[in-house]
Design a protein around this motif. Sequence first.
Motif, PDB file in Angstrom:
ATOM      1  N   GLU A  23       2.470  -1.623   8.983  1.00  0.00           N
ATOM      2  CA  GLU A  23       3.294  -2.627   9.250  1.00  0.00           C
ATOM      3  C   GLU A  23       2.541  -3.894  10.184  1.00  0.00           C
ATOM      4  OE1 GLU A  23       4.499   0.294   9.590  1.00  0.00           O
ATOM      5  OE2 GLU A  23       5.558   0.197   7.813  1.00  0.00           O
ATOM      6  N   ASP A  27       0.995  -7.588   8.842  1.00  0.00           N
ATOM      7  CA  ASP A  27       1.384  -8.695   9.642  1.00  0.00           C
ATOM      8  C   ASP A  27       0.274  -9.464  10.149  1.00  0.00           C
ATOM      9  OD1 ASP A  27       4.115  -8.149   9.319  1.00  0.00           O
ATOM     10  OD2 ASP A  27       4.551  -7.376  11.343  1.00  0.00           O
ATOM     11  N   GLN A 125       2.230  -7.850   1.415  1.00  0.00           N
ATOM     12  CA  GLN A 125       3.612  -7.895   2.201  1.00  0.00           C
ATOM     13  C   GLN A 125       4.881  -7.783   1.378  1.00  0.00           C
ATOM     14  OE1 GLN A 125       4.023 -12.000   3.999  1.00  0.00           O
ATOM     15  NE2 GLN A 125       4.519 -10.655   6.001  1.00  0.00           N
ATOM     16  N   GLY A 128       7.122  -3.425  -0.277  1.00  0.00           N
ATOM     17  CA  GLY A 128       7.683  -2.712   0.487  1.00  0.00           C
ATOM     18  C   GLY A 128       7.053  -1.156   0.818  1.00  0.00           C
TER      19      GLY A 128
END
Length: 320
Positions: A23, A27, A125, A128
């Motif tokens: 994650e 980001d 992104q 999921g």
Amino acid sequence: MKKWFGLLLVVFLLSACGTPSKEEIIDDISEKAKNAAGYKAKAILEVQAGKEKQSYNVDIWNQRHTNYRVHLSSVTNKHSQTIVKNKSGIYVMTPSLGKSFKYENNWPENSSQSYLFESLAADIQADGEAVFKETDKYYVFEVKTRYTNSQMLPRQQISFHKKELTPAYVKVMDKQKKVVISVVFKKMDLNPTFAKDDFSEKKAAAKETAGGAPSEFTVHYPTAAGGAELADESRIDNRIVLTYEGDKPFTVIEQPASSSEEGIVQASGDLSDMGFAAGEAADGSLHWMYNGVEFMLASDQLTQGEMEQIAASMTPEAIK
């Protein structure tokens, strides 16, 4: 004993802090793409259409995610095409024919684009359930695509350089995990300089040149027809009409592309970026030009994605 336990705990914490999570990496990549003032990139694009593999050089310019210029040229023939996006619209130009079309849709935000950094960042992104792995040099993600033909090209593998967090290569796959589109980034400059008129559609149309149309018009047949069979071939003046029958029938019209002095023409459909060429998609039809040949594919049974796959298999090398 407590001393040793404390030392091991510190080592463990330092090790954990030095290994970012999936994650966090997503980001970081997204932030880098988003905050970049722009870039200039060079890439090799390959499209596996049926039995044929086509290769293209791609030059990509991006200025603050507002102005774009993408120049695509075939490695094996004289075809070239340029997409320009600026504040006045989106333009597709075929310099050798002097033809330019203006579009109003929201390219490139409307779907995946395998050669745009910010689009690839958005893809990882958006999924999921992205599958992630790390190698010595790359962060590798396998994610869903956001193509118009995502049912036919549902997955892609995107690798980013670990140090720079910029894209290294992309592999877009069909349902059988066979690579259909691949992009290898050769260079990316995140601190580019641009001239005032670099994204002018008039400058792009005048600057980019390509060889003229082939001296002899040759009929091209799809090598990926979705199970349909050629039922009829007829000639009307300088046009060839191919009729395919099957569960999802379609018709292809081909003719030598003529040069134009009309300037920029307002397109009535939407921009369809097929990788090897940009075309115009409307309800039940797809229109494009490639290496001096003008194509129109029509069907009330095929989706836009299915038409794009057939179109990709009709490049000049795919000759019956």
